[in-house]
Scaffold this active site. Structure first.
Site, PDB file in Angstrom:
ATOM      1  N   SER A 127      83.672  42.920 -87.799  1.00 56.07           N
ATOM      2  CA  SER A 127      82.539  42.050 -87.461  1.00 56.07           C
ATOM      3  C   SER A 127      82.046  42.214 -86.015  1.00 56.07           C
ATOM      4  O   SER A 127      80.837  42.284 -85.794  1.00 56.07           O
ATOM      5  CB  SER A 127      82.898  40.587 -87.721  1.00 56.07           C
ATOM      6  OG  SER A 127      83.145  40.406 -89.083  1.00 56.07           O
ATOM      7  N   LYS A 167      89.028  29.414 -93.288  1.00 56.05           N
ATOM      8  CA  LYS A 167      87.805  29.070 -94.025  1.00 56.05           C
ATOM      9  C   LYS A 167      87.916  27.683 -94.663  1.00 56.05           C
ATOM     10  O   LYS A 167      86.913  27.024 -94.892  1.00 56.05           O
ATOM     11  CB  LYS A 167      87.576  30.087 -95.163  1.00 56.05           C
ATOM     12  CG  LYS A 167      87.024  31.426 -94.742  1.00 56.05           C
ATOM     13  CD  LYS A 167      86.849  32.262 -96.006  1.00 56.05           C
ATOM     14  CE  LYS A 167      86.181  33.578 -95.750  1.00 56.05           C
ATOM     15  NZ  LYS A 167      85.904  34.307 -96.981  1.00 56.05           N
ATOM     16  N   ASP A 169      79.441  34.504 -98.542  1.00 56.24           N
ATOM     17  CA  ASP A 169      80.054  35.541 -99.397  1.00 56.24           C
ATOM     18  C   ASP A 169      79.285  35.727-100.709  1.00 56.24           C
ATOM     19  O   ASP A 169      79.051  36.854-101.147  1.00 56.24           O
ATOM     20  CB  ASP A 169      81.509  35.175 -99.723  1.00 56.24           C
ATOM     21  CG  ASP A 169      82.449  35.440 -98.558  1.00 56.24           C
ATOM     22  OD1 ASP A 169      82.124  36.292 -97.712  1.00 56.24           O
ATOM     23  OD2 ASP A 169      83.516  34.789 -98.489  1.00 56.24           O
ATOM     24  N   ASN A 222      82.590  30.406 -94.343  1.00 56.85           N
ATOM     25  CA  ASN A 222      82.924  31.577 -93.530  1.00 56.85           C
ATOM     26  C   ASN A 222      82.032  31.683 -92.299  1.00 56.85           C
ATOM     27  O   ASN A 222      82.274  32.499 -91.421  1.00 56.85           O
ATOM     28  CB  ASN A 222      82.849  32.879 -94.355  1.00 56.85           C
ATOM     29  CG  ASN A 222      81.431  33.224 -94.757  1.00 56.85           C
ATOM     30  OD1 ASN A 222      80.554  32.368 -94.768  1.00 56.85           O
ATOM     31  ND2 ASN A 222      81.199  34.476 -95.087  1.00 56.85           N
TER      32      ASN A 222
END
Ligand code: NAP
Length: 286
Positions: free
Chosen positions: A21, A70, A106, A91
């Protein structure tokens, strides 16, 4: 160039050192000339409350989380997007009017990865094997996009989560959600499906030689077979599906699109695709 006005975005995860990321988002910020920086912080669930308060004190624009954060983050947020609340995990967190709002990108990432292959889910029969964090995101997002969803699971914690989801959904959505125990015969559900999704770890790590579908004759060329696993790229399931003539998709583009959705929530801009994601992969290969 990082300066005195650069806005901070972070990843709160443990471990965090392997994440793609930071590279992905920082390349995109640079490409678009946005004054943000994305950093990865090693934060376990016990440290999470302090980290979330710290991010607020530092004036961060938002952050990402990985499992188990999460779920652990939910009590520390000011509000949760309704779809993320049904999924049961977030998330992506965004600072909106000084309030932390939690989202789950997601499922949208999964839908976008299908759409770019020309596959739409509205009115289609989708079978999802597994209903952990990623599975629940796929299930809720596909239901909201108009699909008929059958979840295959062994009895356990994540099967109970789908039962609770069905109770909480409005009737129109609940009526399109079916839950089957894999101990029973699921042949009919798979045979009549348009799209099959593996949201279990079968096909990676210690399960690398396994596939959630054991008999190849359940796979038909009209089916789209998706594996959320992105490493390895061609799981046992995808090999079987390719041999049966199905359209196949691994989890790599879902991974890109869930990040792109988070990027959009923070910046209001589309994450550039070309050069950004490929650049990260090239760097990893080198
Ligand atoms: P998770 O929360 O641990 O859920 C795993 C699910 O698989 C649960 O329903 C679990 O059932 C079931 N399961 C676990 N071991 C199994 C086994 N041996 N046999 C049958 N079922 C089993 O995991 P997750 O975070 O949802 O991740 C699931 C998969 O998606 C992983 O392969 C992960 O790499 C992938 N993923 C991909 C992306 C992407 O962007 N492409 C994002 C997130 C995750 P129980 O509750 O009964 O254990």
């Amino acid at each position: 160039m990082i300066g005195a006005k650069t806005k901070l975005i972070g990843l709160l995860a443990s471990p965090s050192g392997h994440s793609r990321s930071p590279m992905l988002h920082n390349r995109a910020f640079e490409r678009l000339g946005l004054d943000y920086v994305y950093l990865a912080f090693d934060v376990n669930p016990q440290q999470l409350q302090a980290a979330v308060e710290g991010m607020r004190a530092l004036g961060a624009a938002g952050f990402n989380l990985s499992m188990p954060n999460k779920i652990a983050v939910l009590p520390y947020l000011d509000d949760i997007d309704p779809k993320a609340a049904l999924i049961g995990s977030v998330n992506t967190v965004v600072l909106e009017k000084n309030r932390w709002i939690g989202y789950n990108t997601d499922g949208e990432g999964f839908l976008k990865s299908l759409e770019e292959q020309g596959v739409r889910v509205q009115g289609r029969k989708i079978v999802v094997a597994g209903s952990g964090g990623a599975g629940m995101a796929v299930i809720v997002t596909c239901l909201y996009a108009g699909a008929q969803v059958t979840v295959l699971n062994r009895s356990g914690k994540s099967m109970d989560a789908v039962r609770r989801l069905k109770e909480r959904l409005e009737a129109g959505y609940a009526g399109r959600l079916e839950l089957l125990d894999t101990e029973r015969n699921c042949t009919e559900a798979v045979l009549s499906s348009d799209i099959y999704v593996n949201a279990t770890p079968l096909g990676m790590g210690e399960y690398i030689e396994q596939s959630p579908i054991r008999e190849s004759n359940l796979l038909r060329p009209q089916m789209t077979v998706c594996d959320l696993i992105y490493e390895p790229k061609r799981t046992k399931l995808l090999q079987m599906a390719e041999e049966a003539g199905c359209r196949t998709l691994n989890g790599e583009r879902m991974l890109f699109y869930q990040a792109a959705e988070a990027f959009f929530l923070w910046t209001g801009q589309r994450m550039p695709d070309e050069g950004v994601y490929e650049g990260v992969k090239e760097y990893e290969r080198s």
